[in-house]
Design an enzyme around this catalytic site. Structure first.
Site, PDB file in Angstrom:
ATOM      1  CE1 TYR A 137      61.002  47.202  71.247  1.00 15.63           C
ATOM      2  CE2 TYR A 137      61.393  45.146  72.491  1.00 15.63           C
ATOM      3  CZ  TYR A 137      60.500  46.281  72.314  1.00 15.63           C
ATOM      4  OH  TYR A 137      59.546  46.319  72.811  1.00 15.63           O
ATOM      5  CE  LYS A 165      58.900  45.166  69.255  1.00 11.45           C
ATOM      6  NZ  LYS A 165      58.513  44.361  70.211  1.00 11.45           N
TER       7      LYS A 165
END
Length: 309
Positions: A137, A165
């Site tokens: 992420y 992400k």
């Protein structure tokens, strides 16, 4: 890797509801998970940034994961398990795996700002030890550090690192990562609702979404249309949702989305300190956007079929 995980579609980043005494409201949490599953989402992501993981104890963290898993029937649960301490992230990841999570979402280490080689070591340490699909992420606005494309591509070669992400806002970089990982079993997911449609257009597979907590059906319809190549419909839905995307980030996430959850009757707006309730100056605009979306939904539902006109 002992299991695969389809990272295509819409994965709401769930809120963690609290009662008047700042305890986790597990009944509301489970009802919310069931509401989202019934709306057609492709998975759920509890205890991430939107779930206020920074103010949960490790035991609370695991109990939230277990509660969401117990509440749903047929959607994967991807547990947020990141930390700026590699040992702590590893412990959270192992405990989430033991609780039955289908995958992990790992924010990059924040505040201490490791070099890129430190990021590689951090993620590989967890991926080597925990046999679950894991999503890297990148959210520089929260961490103070970015995961460079070379680093993301290097991590993509690990069999347990299944996705990225993207919440940097840099479409050029996100597109480069999608391009350079096309031959890997590696998904690029939007971490910014306003960027979901552009990210899909350059190779993304879906979104870990804040807005999907409020408008799961519309978000699923937008992402589904884009993935099917129907960009005209996807664009229309993107513009319908655009005002909501903006209102959900007028203050730090998850402050606005929890307010929206309360307005819609999905859960309380209570935050754990140091986060606070949405400033009163923003509430009327948020209510107006939510009313407009409900009105549009009602208008569509009440429209006569074409054959009856």
């Amino acid at each position: 890797m002992t299991q695969s995980l389809d990272l295509t579609g819409v994965f709401p980043a769930m809120c963690t509801p609290f009662d008047d005494d700042q305890r986790i409201d597990f009944e509301t949490l489970q009802q919310d998970a069931q509401r989202l599953e019934a709306a057609g989402v492709d998975g759920l992501v509890p205890v991430g940034s939107t779930g206020e993981s920074a103010t949960l104890t490790h035991d609370e963290h695991v109990r939230v994961v277990e509660a969401v898993i117990d509440a749903v029937d047929d959607v994967p649960v991807i547990a947020g398990s990141g930390s700026n301490n590699t040992r702590e992230a590893l412990e959270l990841s192992e405990r989430s795996a033991d609780a039955g999570a289908d995958g992990l979402l790992l924010i990059s280490p924040y505040y201490n700002k490791p070099e890129q080689r430190g990021l590689v070591d951090h993620y590989r340490t967890i991926a080597d030890a925990v046999d679950l699909p894991q999503i890297v992420y990148n959210v520089p606005s929260r961490t103070g550090q970015t995961i460079e494309p070379d680093t993301a591509v290097e991590l993509a070669s690990h069999e347990n690192i299944a996705g990225y992400k993207a919440a940097s806002g840099d479409l050029g970089v996100i597109g480069e990562i999608a391009e350079r990982t096309m031959d890997e079993e590696f998904a690029v997911l939007s971490g910014d609702d306003a960027m979901t449609l552009p990210i899909i257009s350059v190779g993304g597979t879906g979104t870990i979404s804040v807005a999907a907590n409020i408008e799961p059906e519309r978000t699923c319809a937008m992402v589904g249309a884009a993935l099917d190549g129907d960009y005209a419909r996807a664009q229309n839905l993107h513009h319908e949702l655009g005002p909501l995307f903006r209102e959900l980030f007028v203050e730090t996430n998850p402050i606005p989305v929890k307010e929206a959850m309360q307005i819609r009757g999905y859960g309380p707006a209570r935050m754990r300190p140091p986060l606070t309730r949405l400033a009163e100056e923003y509430r009327a605009d948020l209510e107006a956007v939510l009313d407009d979306l409900e009105r549009e939904t009602t208008d569509v539902a009440n429209a006569e079929p074409e054959s009856d006109r």
